[in-house]
Every structure is written in C-alpha cells, then in structure tokens.
Design a protein around this motif. Sequence first.
Motif, PDB file in Angstrom:
ATOM      1  N   TRP A 102      39.296  21.245  17.991  1.00 17.26           N
ATOM      2  CA  TRP A 102      39.018  20.220  19.001  1.00 17.26           C
ATOM      3  C   TRP A 102      38.883  18.890  18.288  1.00 17.26           C
ATOM      4  N   ALA A 103      39.868  18.011  18.430  1.00 15.46           N
ATOM      5  CA  ALA A 103      39.798  16.674  17.839  1.00 15.46           C
ATOM      6  C   ALA A 103      38.746  15.845  18.569  1.00 15.46           C
ATOM      7  N   TYR A 104      38.563  16.134  19.864  1.00 15.55           N
ATOM      8  CA  TYR A 104      37.467  15.519  20.603  1.00 15.55           C
ATOM      9  C   TYR A 104      36.967  16.476  21.668  1.00 15.55           C
ATOM     10  N   ALA A 105      35.669  16.601  21.720  1.00 16.51           N
ATOM     11  CA  ALA A 105      34.960  17.308  22.784  1.00 16.51           C
ATOM     12  C   ALA A 105      33.612  16.615  22.902  1.00 16.51           C
ATOM     13  N   VAL A 106      33.063  16.558  24.071  1.00 23.32           N
ATOM     14  CA  VAL A 106      31.802  15.861  24.300  1.00 23.32           C
ATOM     15  C   VAL A 106      30.720  16.367  23.344  1.00 23.32           C
ATOM     16  N   LYS A 107      30.720  17.650  23.061  1.00 23.06           N
ATOM     17  CA  LYS A 107      29.665  18.222  22.212  1.00 23.06           C
ATOM     18  C   LYS A 107      29.702  17.693  20.777  1.00 23.06           C
ATOM     19  N   LEU A 108      30.826  17.069  20.354  1.00 30.11           N
ATOM     20  CA  LEU A 108      30.887  16.491  19.011  1.00 30.11           C
ATOM     21  C   LEU A 108      30.045  15.229  18.897  1.00 30.11           C
ATOM     22  N   ARG A 109      29.779  14.583  20.021  1.00 30.32           N
ATOM     23  CA  ARG A 109      28.919  13.397  20.093  1.00 30.32           C
ATOM     24  C   ARG A 109      29.380  12.271  19.168  1.00 30.32           C
ATOM     25  N   CYS A 110      30.660  12.005  19.159  1.00 34.07           N
ATOM     26  CA  CYS A 110      31.164  10.891  18.361  1.00 34.07           C
ATOM     27  C   CYS A 110      32.013   9.982  19.244  1.00 34.07           C
ATOM     28  N   THR A 111      31.964   8.703  18.965  1.00 29.35           N
ATOM     29  CA  THR A 111      32.844   7.754  19.639  1.00 29.35           C
ATOM     30  C   THR A 111      33.946   7.309  18.687  1.00 29.35           C
ATOM     31  N   GLU A 112      33.685   7.415  17.399  1.00 25.61           N
ATOM     32  CA  GLU A 112      34.675   7.198  16.349  1.00 25.61           C
ATOM     33  C   GLU A 112      34.744   8.516  15.586  1.00 25.61           C
ATOM     34  N   CYS A 113      35.611   9.399  16.024  1.00 22.70           N
ATOM     35  CA  CYS A 113      35.716  10.729  15.425  1.00 22.70           C
ATOM     36  C   CYS A 113      36.741  10.670  14.292  1.00 22.70           C
ATOM     37  N   THR A 114      36.272  10.829  13.060  1.00 19.81           N
ATOM     38  CA  THR A 114      37.151  10.743  11.897  1.00 19.81           C
ATOM     39  C   THR A 114      37.247  12.114  11.255  1.00 19.81           C
ATOM     40  N   TRP A 115      38.472  12.631  11.219  1.00 20.39           N
ATOM     41  CA  TRP A 115      38.734  13.962  10.682  1.00 20.39           C
ATOM     42  C   TRP A 115      39.450  13.862   9.353  1.00 20.39           C
ATOM     43  N   SER A 116      39.121  14.766   8.452  1.00 22.71           N
ATOM     44  CA  SER A 116      39.770  14.854   7.149  1.00 22.71           C
ATOM     45  C   SER A 116      40.416  16.232   7.037  1.00 22.71           C
ATOM     46  N   LEU A 117      41.741  16.244   6.865  1.00 25.85           N
ATOM     47  CA  LEU A 117      42.464  17.501   6.645  1.00 25.85           C
ATOM     48  C   LEU A 117      42.556  17.697   5.137  1.00 25.85           C
ATOM     49  N   ARG A 118      41.969  18.771   4.647  1.00 27.52           N
ATOM     50  CA  ARG A 118      41.917  19.031   3.206  1.00 27.52           C
ATOM     51  C   ARG A 118      42.552  20.381   2.925  1.00 27.52           C
TER      52      ARG A 118
END
Length: 144
Positions: A102-118
């Motif tokens: 989930w790149a975004y879901a309300v439960k993540l509680r972020c407005t600037e959601c930054t993901w790192s693929l490693r």
Amino acid sequence: MTAACKCNIAKCAIFIIFLTSFLEPSSSLSIPLVDKLFQKITVTISNDADHEIPYMCGDGEHDKKLHTMKPGEYMSFEFHDIMFPLKWCYVYLGESKHGVFWAYAVKLRCTECTWSLRNDGVFLLAPDGQESSSHELFLKGDYF
C-alpha cells in the motif's frame, strides 16, 4: 413515504450531484475547492537498490503498466484524500521478493509518504527522514 422524507432524499441527491460536479478532474473549479476541502497527499517512491526495479502503481494517474526504475531514480504522484483512498504499487525486487504494498492508506498517517525500495525490502521513511519501517509485500506469487 412521506413528503418530508422525499424532500430530504431529493436534497441529499442534489447536494451529492453539486459536490461531484466540483470534484470532476476536468473542471477548472475542481482544484481550489478540492484543495480547501481535502488534504493533499504526496507519495514518492525511490529506487535505493543496486539494480533496476520493475514496478506498477494503481494510483489513478499512471497507466497501470509495468515500468522500470533505475537505481537512484524516483517517481511521485499527488492526490487528495477523498473518501479514504487506497493506492497500491507492485514491485519486483528479486526472484524471492516481489509483490504489492500500500503506497498510501489512511492507517499510514502520512501526508508526504516517502518510500525507499531497497535490495532487502520496501521501507516507509519517517517524516524526519531518520527512521524507516519495513513493510511486508502481499499478493506474492505469479499474479503479474
């Protein structure tokens, strides 16, 4: 049905039609109204692995086709949090590590959601950029 009940249903229907006319993406009035009423969310996904990563996102903006992100590259998208949106991405990090998150879901509680693929997984970076939390991929297997 009473006349008062019919009147309330009609008022609700008119309000919904009115509201959706302003939320229509092609409407020039949609941006100011939506910006005032709903929170803007930005999702950024970066390739911090040492190899190219095939990915596909269901975010409403991209074409839901498999793309490739080179090491050091990133992609981002923005949207408004209207009615609890869910935005997903499929990534292929390797033979034994691929799936959807989930790149975004309300439960993540972020407005600037930054993901790192490693190389070792998918990580959501903390707002201060310090701590990151690993997220499990789901829908693993031969779905894509």
